[in-house]
Design an enzyme around this catalytic site. Structure first.
Site, PDB file in Angstrom:
ATOM      1  N   CYS A 113       0.840  -1.197   0.000  1.00 53.12           N
ATOM      2  CA  CYS A 113       0.000   0.000   0.000  1.00 53.12           C
ATOM      3  C   CYS A 113       0.878   1.250   0.000  1.00 53.12           C
ATOM      4  O   CYS A 113       2.009   1.244   0.483  1.00 53.12           O
ATOM      5  CB  CYS A 113      -0.897  -0.026   1.237  1.00 53.12           C
ATOM      6  SG  CYS A 113      -1.899   1.449   1.447  1.00 53.12           S
ATOM      7  N   SER A 168       0.798   3.786   1.843  1.00 54.15           N
ATOM      8  CA  SER A 168       1.214   4.223   3.179  1.00 54.15           C
ATOM      9  C   SER A 168       2.491   3.525   3.645  1.00 54.15           C
ATOM     10  O   SER A 168       3.274   4.098   4.400  1.00 54.15           O
ATOM     11  CB  SER A 168       0.108   3.974   4.203  1.00 54.15           C
ATOM     12  OG  SER A 168      -0.993   4.751   3.873  1.00 54.15           O
ATOM     13  N   HIS A 205       5.103   5.514   2.209  1.00 58.36           N
ATOM     14  CA  HIS A 205       5.246   6.795   2.910  1.00 58.36           C
ATOM     15  C   HIS A 205       6.194   6.652   4.106  1.00 58.36           C
ATOM     16  O   HIS A 205       6.858   7.613   4.493  1.00 58.36           O
ATOM     17  CB  HIS A 205       3.884   7.314   3.392  1.00 58.36           C
ATOM     18  CG  HIS A 205       3.042   7.918   2.286  1.00 58.36           C
ATOM     19  ND1 HIS A 205       3.571   8.363   1.105  1.00 58.36           N
ATOM     20  CD2 HIS A 205       1.710   8.150   2.200  1.00 58.36           C
ATOM     21  CE1 HIS A 205       2.611   8.837   0.331  1.00 58.36           C
ATOM     22  NE2 HIS A 205       1.460   8.717   0.969  1.00 58.36           N
ATOM     23  N   HIS A 255       0.374  -3.793   6.081  1.00 61.11           N
ATOM     24  CA  HIS A 255      -0.845  -3.694   6.888  1.00 61.11           C
ATOM     25  C   HIS A 255      -2.093  -4.117   6.127  1.00 61.11           C
ATOM     26  O   HIS A 255      -3.199  -3.893   6.589  1.00 61.11           O
ATOM     27  CB  HIS A 255      -1.008  -2.244   7.387  1.00 61.11           C
ATOM     28  CG  HIS A 255      -1.136  -1.259   6.275  1.00 61.11           C
ATOM     29  ND1 HIS A 255      -0.064  -0.799   5.565  1.00 61.11           N
ATOM     30  CD2 HIS A 255      -2.229  -0.661   5.723  1.00 61.11           C
ATOM     31  CE1 HIS A 255      -0.467   0.040   4.632  1.00 61.11           C
ATOM     32  NE2 HIS A 255      -1.791   0.141   4.695  1.00 61.11           N
ATOM     33  N   CYS A 261      -7.093  -3.123   3.627  1.00 60.04           N
ATOM     34  CA  CYS A 261      -6.833  -1.670   3.541  1.00 60.04           C
ATOM     35  C   CYS A 261      -7.441  -1.046   2.288  1.00 60.04           C
ATOM     36  O   CYS A 261      -8.505  -0.460   2.335  1.00 60.04           O
ATOM     37  CB  CYS A 261      -5.346  -1.328   3.626  1.00 60.04           C
ATOM     38  SG  CYS A 261      -5.088   0.454   3.523  1.00 60.04           S
TER      39      CYS A 261
HETATM   40  N1  COD Z   1      -4.668  15.272 -10.666  1.00 59.60           N
HETATM   41  C1  COD Z   1      -5.316  14.123 -10.959  1.00 59.60           C
HETATM   42  N2  COD Z   1      -4.798  12.898 -10.710  1.00 59.60           N
HETATM   43  C2  COD Z   1      -3.581  12.850 -10.142  1.00 59.60           C
HETATM   44  C3  COD Z   1      -2.840  14.011  -9.816  1.00 59.60           C
HETATM   45  C4  COD Z   1      -3.434  15.267 -10.121  1.00 59.60           C
HETATM   46  N3  COD Z   1      -2.812  16.419  -9.839  1.00 59.60           N
HETATM   47  N4  COD Z   1      -1.664  13.634  -9.265  1.00 59.60           N
HETATM   48  C5  COD Z   1      -1.671  12.293  -9.245  1.00 59.60           C
HETATM   49  N5  COD Z   1      -2.818  11.797  -9.767  1.00 59.60           N
HETATM   50  C6  COD Z   1      -3.235  10.418  -9.925  1.00 59.60           C
HETATM   51  C7  COD Z   1      -2.115   9.472 -10.304  1.00 59.60           C
HETATM   52  O1  COD Z   1      -1.895   9.453 -11.696  1.00 59.60           O
HETATM   53  C8  COD Z   1      -2.649   8.137  -9.785  1.00 59.60           C
HETATM   54  O2  COD Z   1      -3.385   7.447 -10.764  1.00 59.60           O
HETATM   55  C9  COD Z   1      -3.583   8.515  -8.644  1.00 59.60           C
HETATM   56  O3  COD Z   1      -3.680   9.926  -8.652  1.00 59.60           O
HETATM   57  C10 COD Z   1      -3.049   8.102  -7.241  1.00 59.60           C
HETATM   58  O4  COD Z   1      -2.964   6.740  -7.202  1.00 59.60           O
HETATM   59  P1  COD Z   1      -1.927   5.925  -6.262  1.00 59.60           P
HETATM   60  O5  COD Z   1      -1.766   4.579  -6.919  1.00 59.60           O
HETATM   61  O6  COD Z   1      -0.727   6.746  -6.026  1.00 59.60           O
HETATM   62  O7  COD Z   1      -2.666   5.817  -4.886  1.00 59.60           O
HETATM   63  P2  COD Z   1      -3.608   4.769  -4.121  1.00 59.60           P
HETATM   64  O8  COD Z   1      -4.930   4.671  -4.805  1.00 59.60           O
HETATM   65  O9  COD Z   1      -2.905   3.475  -3.877  1.00 59.60           O
HETATM   66  O10 COD Z   1      -3.771   5.524  -2.707  1.00 59.60           O
HETATM   67  C11 COD Z   1      -4.122   6.806  -2.694  1.00 59.60           C
HETATM   68  C12 COD Z   1      -4.260   7.398  -1.266  1.00 59.60           C
HETATM   69  C13 COD Z   1      -4.562   8.848  -1.470  1.00 59.60           C
HETATM   70  C14 COD Z   1      -5.423   6.746  -0.538  1.00 59.60           C
HETATM   71  C15 COD Z   1      -2.989   7.169  -0.411  1.00 59.60           C
HETATM   72  O11 COD Z   1      -1.882   7.616  -1.056  1.00 59.60           O
HETATM   73  C16 COD Z   1      -3.069   7.916   0.933  1.00 59.60           C
HETATM   74  O12 COD Z   1      -2.955   9.115   1.022  1.00 59.60           O
HETATM   75  N6  COD Z   1      -3.263   7.142   1.979  1.00 59.60           N
HETATM   76  C17 COD Z   1      -3.396   7.639   3.291  1.00 59.60           C
HETATM   77  C18 COD Z   1      -4.820   7.639   3.698  1.00 59.60           C
HETATM   78  C19 COD Z   1      -5.240   6.456   4.518  1.00 59.60           C
HETATM   79  O13 COD Z   1      -6.394   6.144   4.599  1.00 59.60           O
HETATM   80  N7  COD Z   1      -4.307   5.763   5.135  1.00 59.60           N
HETATM   81  C20 COD Z   1      -4.614   4.629   5.948  1.00 59.60           C
HETATM   82  C21 COD Z   1      -3.824   3.415   5.617  1.00 59.60           C
HETATM   83  S1  COD Z   1      -3.359   3.310   4.006  1.00 59.60           S
HETATM   84 ZN    ZN Z   2      -3.011   1.114   3.397  1.00 63.64          ZN
END
Ligand code: COD
Ligand code: ZN
Ligand code: ZN
Length: 416
Positions: free
Chosen positions: A87, A89, A92, A108, A216
């Protein structure tokens, strides 16, 4: 003591129960034989030596190490891991955006089988299929008792990660050093120990290599739509960010009966999958010379009903808020921006009636909801397969993180 018909608790050698064929067996006795490690029937109460991916410091690759996993103490459960997702996170923590004590075993989002239990554990037993819960549910604190809250007061939350179990100690040792836990789960290890409040028993027939995502990413997105926003039949939704969590939001909007689901991403390669899981339209903000919120307002005759920010950026959080109807729109923050950035909000945007909310783990009370979500998956109420793009052995964990960082994977599952 095992009896006829009992399942063999999983051991390091992948033990299985076999019937013996000698004189005692002819008299009705049962002999239990371990196929993998014939010398040990049970690992309960013993330290287990196994492989784990240890992160010794930030911005370094994971190191596959032999670790010692101590037996579970009272109210704890030791789990043999079967599958774990990677994931954002977790990454991160690698990059230092989430601060957690080192050295640490991350992970996780997983599923496994209970190997042994500590004193006083009643909700699971050896042999049960389970999902570890990074958001605990003690069921007793005032937040657990509140109908709407899912942030149990016993959680090891980002603001104060201690990297310890509830009793303030750890169960992992490597090269003579104590290794920290992560969010009470630490699933990048063949065996882990969790508190009973951080594990849920699931359907014995469920495929662990898929339902691990319910631990998750899937639940975070799906719950944001069905539980946090409470998407309504026939509504219009906008989903910013089409990673695994954003796609899960789309799956939730579709399950809730949304008529239009507008997917927003700057990477057009994400659109095919978004359509596959339910998006009705896809837009790339880079294709327009005006702000994306104006494009979405025009597309929805003044503003969408529900919007979701699933990227973790302040500018897209503002766009998601602005694109929803000024009176009845609901905007849900799912992503977390790095570096404790602050979102300035003009109060007028809310005074007109908009709602801005957010949630972790899709607002689900973990121990109650995870078994139900697995049951719903088994009943084909939603798919998980479109989210799984790669499967690798634990040893290739660094390759899995490279796939995540390059945007080439949606979810990589590590198998044990
Ligand atoms: N405009 C539009 N799309 C965008 C932009 C932008 N400016 N920048 C990036 N993107 C797109 C990317 O191309 C990508 O497709 C997408 O956004 C992000 O996808 P991923 O693969 O990086 O992310 P995910 O889906 O795996 O996870 C996204 C979260 C935002 C949920 C994650 O990064 C996060 O912040 N997690 C913490 C929140 C949480 O609940 N944590 C608990 C345990 S995880
Ligand atoms: Zn997660
Ligand atoms: Zn609680």
């Amino acid at each position: 003591m095992q009896r006829k018909g009992d399942a063999c608790p999983p051991g390091p050698g992948d033990c299985r129960v076999e019937r013996g064929r000698g004189r005692r067996e002819a008299q009705g006795f049962i002999t239990l034989v371990c196929r993998g490690d014939r010398s040990t029937m049970s690992t309960a109460g013993k330290v287990i030596k196994c492989k784990a991916a240890v992160l010794w410091e930030t911005n370094k690759p994971f190191s596959i190490e032999e670790v010692e996993v101590a037996p579970p103490r009272a109210h704890e459960v030791r789990i043999k891991m079967v599958a774990t997702g990677i994931c954002r996170s977790d990454d991160h923590v690698v990059s230092g955006h989430i601060v957690s004590p080192f050295p640490v075993i991350l992970g996780h989002e997983a599923a496994g089988i209970v190997e042994s239990i500590g004193e006083g554990v009643t909700s699971v037993k050896p042999g049960d299929k389970v999902i570890p819960l990074f958001i605990a549910q003690c069921g007793k604190c005032r937040r657990c008792k509140h109908q709407e809250s899912n942030i149990c007061m016993k959680n090891d939350l980002p603001s104060k990660y201690q990297g310890k179990l509830q009793d303030g100690t750890t169960r992992f040792t490597c090269r003579g050093k104590s290794i920290h836990h992560f969010m009470g789960t630490s699933t990048f290890s063949q065996y882990t120990v969790v508190d009973e409040i951080s594990v849920a028993k699931i359907d014995a027939a469920s495929p662990l290599e898929k339902v691990c995502l319910i631990g998750c990413g899937f639940s975070t997105g799906y719950g944001s739509a069905v539980k946090v926003a409470k998407v309504t039949q026939g509504s219009t939704c906008a989903v910013f960010g089409l990673g695994g969590v954003g796609l899960s939001v789309i799956i939730g909007c579709k399950a809730a009966g949304a008529a239009r689901i507008i997917a927003v991403d700057i990477n057009k390669d994400k659109f095919a999958k978004a359509r596959e899981v339910g998006a009705t339209e896809c837009v790339n903000p880079q294709d327009y010379d005006k702000p994306i919120e104006e494009v979405l307002q025009e597309m929805s005759n003044g503003g969408v009903d529900f919007s979701f920010e699933v990227i973790g950026r302040l500018d897209t959080m503002a766009s998601a808020l602005l694109c929803c109807d000024k009176s009845f729109g609901v905007s849900v923050i799912v992503g977390v921006p790095p570096d404790s950035q602050i979102l300035p909000v003009d109060p007028m945007l809310l005074l007109t009636g908009r709602t801005l909310k957010g949630a972790i783990f899709g607002g689900f009370k973990s121990k109650d909801s995870v078994p139900k979500l697995v049951t719903d998956f088994m009943a084909k109420k939603f798919p998980l397969d479109p989210l799984i793009t790669n499967v690798l052995p634990l040893e290739k964990i660094n390759e899995g993180f490279d796939l995540l960082r390059s945007g080439k994977s949606i979810r990589t599952i590590l198998s044990f």
